[in-house]
Design a protein around this motif. Structure first.
Motif, PDB file in Angstrom:
ATOM      1  N   VAL A 151      23.947 -26.917  33.596  1.00 22.53           N
ATOM      2  CA  VAL A 151      22.581 -27.325  33.253  1.00 22.53           C
ATOM      3  C   VAL A 151      21.848 -26.175  32.579  1.00 22.53           C
ATOM      4  O   VAL A 151      21.803 -25.065  33.104  1.00 22.53           O
ATOM      5  N   ARG A 152      21.284 -26.444  31.400  1.00 28.03           N
ATOM      6  CA  ARG A 152      20.423 -25.466  30.726  1.00 28.03           C
ATOM      7  C   ARG A 152      19.032 -25.618  31.319  1.00 28.03           C
ATOM      8  O   ARG A 152      18.356 -26.606  31.078  1.00 28.03           O
ATOM      9  N   PHE A 153      18.584 -24.635  32.069  1.00 27.23           N
ATOM     10  CA  PHE A 153      17.385 -24.848  32.863  1.00 27.23           C
ATOM     11  C   PHE A 153      16.205 -23.967  32.499  1.00 27.23           C
ATOM     12  O   PHE A 153      15.091 -24.222  32.959  1.00 27.23           O
ATOM     13  N   ALA A 154      16.387 -22.912  31.723  1.00 30.03           N
ATOM     14  CA  ALA A 154      15.249 -22.041  31.419  1.00 30.03           C
ATOM     15  C   ALA A 154      15.528 -21.230  30.164  1.00 30.03           C
ATOM     16  O   ALA A 154      16.681 -20.907  29.855  1.00 30.03           O
ATOM     17  N   THR A 155      14.461 -20.888  29.444  1.00 32.23           N
ATOM     18  CA  THR A 155      14.534 -20.004  28.285  1.00 32.23           C
ATOM     19  C   THR A 155      13.807 -18.710  28.643  1.00 32.23           C
ATOM     20  O   THR A 155      12.662 -18.749  29.108  1.00 32.23           O
ATOM     21  N   VAL A 156      14.477 -17.593  28.434  1.00 27.06           N
ATOM     22  CA  VAL A 156      13.901 -16.299  28.826  1.00 27.06           C
ATOM     23  C   VAL A 156      13.909 -15.351  27.632  1.00 27.06           C
ATOM     24  O   VAL A 156      14.740 -15.474  26.720  1.00 27.06           O
ATOM     25  N   ASP A 157      12.975 -14.407  27.661  1.00 24.83           N
ATOM     26  CA  ASP A 157      12.879 -13.421  26.590  1.00 24.83           C
ATOM     27  C   ASP A 157      13.903 -12.304  26.768  1.00 24.83           C
ATOM     28  O   ASP A 157      14.395 -11.746  25.787  1.00 24.83           O
ATOM     29  N   LYS A 158      14.212 -11.978  28.013  1.00 24.45           N
ATOM     30  CA  LYS A 158      15.121 -10.881  28.301  1.00 24.45           C
ATOM     31  C   LYS A 158      16.335 -11.400  29.051  1.00 24.45           C
ATOM     32  O   LYS A 158      16.200 -12.135  30.029  1.00 24.45           O
TER      33      LYS A 158
END
Length: 268
Positions: A151-158
């Motif tokens: 599951v792709r659950f979050a987008t993060v900068d780092k």
């Protein structure tokens, strides 16, 4: 001796005859007045219980607690839960709260919403943990976290430390055909299976996990080492073969465990 007379025998029989059973005791039935009083008391008890649960100020929600958060904050969880503070505790829809949390915070893998009598609601959260990272195609420089279920659950900068980067690279005819046949989601799930199968010491050194096709998965490790893994099948056997190879050839740079019964290594 004188014989017993008939009168004597009659007298003896009367003396030895069993006593008649006692007459049954009459059971007194409750009177109509008692029944009415009992009914009134029951109605009052039920009404009082309903008022206590729904109408009084004693059993209302006045606090919301959270536990289990790691990346998320308690404030984020409470805001997303939107618990109706001040409402009767018994009337709170815990299923609806759980649904809101899952919808608003995809990072949540599971959540248990419990009533904490007499005044609280508890939110016990389990967050998803990334096993792979993929570059966000729509946002340059950002990463999408992928959990153990694919599951792709979050987008993060780092990028979190210690999480391998996933690369889907169908750069030739066979790989493109594999991509068309299985689809990118299936290939991502196969990559996740491989990431979960890696021995701990290998997973710690894995920097990139490349998927060229269904059976063309490879690892890029620290110090320029490469592992040809093949498909996600027979992962436990491949993990054992890879550990044995690394111990037997510590200076090797290339390892092939795609056929775990015939593993190979080389320095080039």
């Amino acid at each position: 001796m004188a014989k017993a007379t008939t009168a004597d025998r009659g007298e003896r029989d009367r003396t030895q005859a069993p006593e008649p059973p006692p007459a049954p005791r009459r059971v007194r039935m409750p009177g109509m007045r008692t029944l009415v009083v009992t009914g009134v008391l029951l109605v009052l008890a039920v009404a009082g219980g309903i008022w206590l649960l729904y109408g009084s100020a004693w059993l209302r929600v006045d606090r919301v607690t959270t536990s289990g958060t790691e990346v998320l904050t308690s404030a984020q969880v409470r805001d997303a839960a939107d618990v109706p503070v001040g409402a009767p505790l018994v009337s709170v829809d815990t299923d609806a709260i759980e649904a809101r949390l899952r919808r608003k915070l995809p990072r949540i893998d599971s959540v248990d919403v419990v009533r904490s009598w007499p005044h609280g609601i508890g939110l016990k959260v389990t967050e998803r943990k990334p096993v792979l990272l993929a570059e966000d195609a729509r946002n340059s420089g950002k990463f999408v976290e992928i959990d153990r279920k694919g599951v792709r659950f979050a987008t993060v900068d780092k990028a979190p430390e210690g999480v391998p980067h996933l690369e889907l690279t169908p750069d030739h005819g066979g790989a493109a055909a594999s991509l068309r046949r299985f689809g990118p989601d299936r290939l991502v799930r196969e990559a996740v299976r491989v990431a979960r199968q890696l021995p701990r010491e290998v997973a710690r050194d894995t920097r990139n996990l490349k998927v060229r096709s269904y059976d063309g998965i490879s690892l890029e490790l620290t110090r320029g080492r490469v592992v040809e893994w093949g498909s996600a099948e027979k992962g436990a056997a491949k993990a054992r073969a890879l550990v044995a190879l690394m111990k037997a050839a510590p200076k090797a740079r290339h390892f092939d465990v795609s056929v775990p019964t015939a593993p190979a290594s080389s320095r080039s």
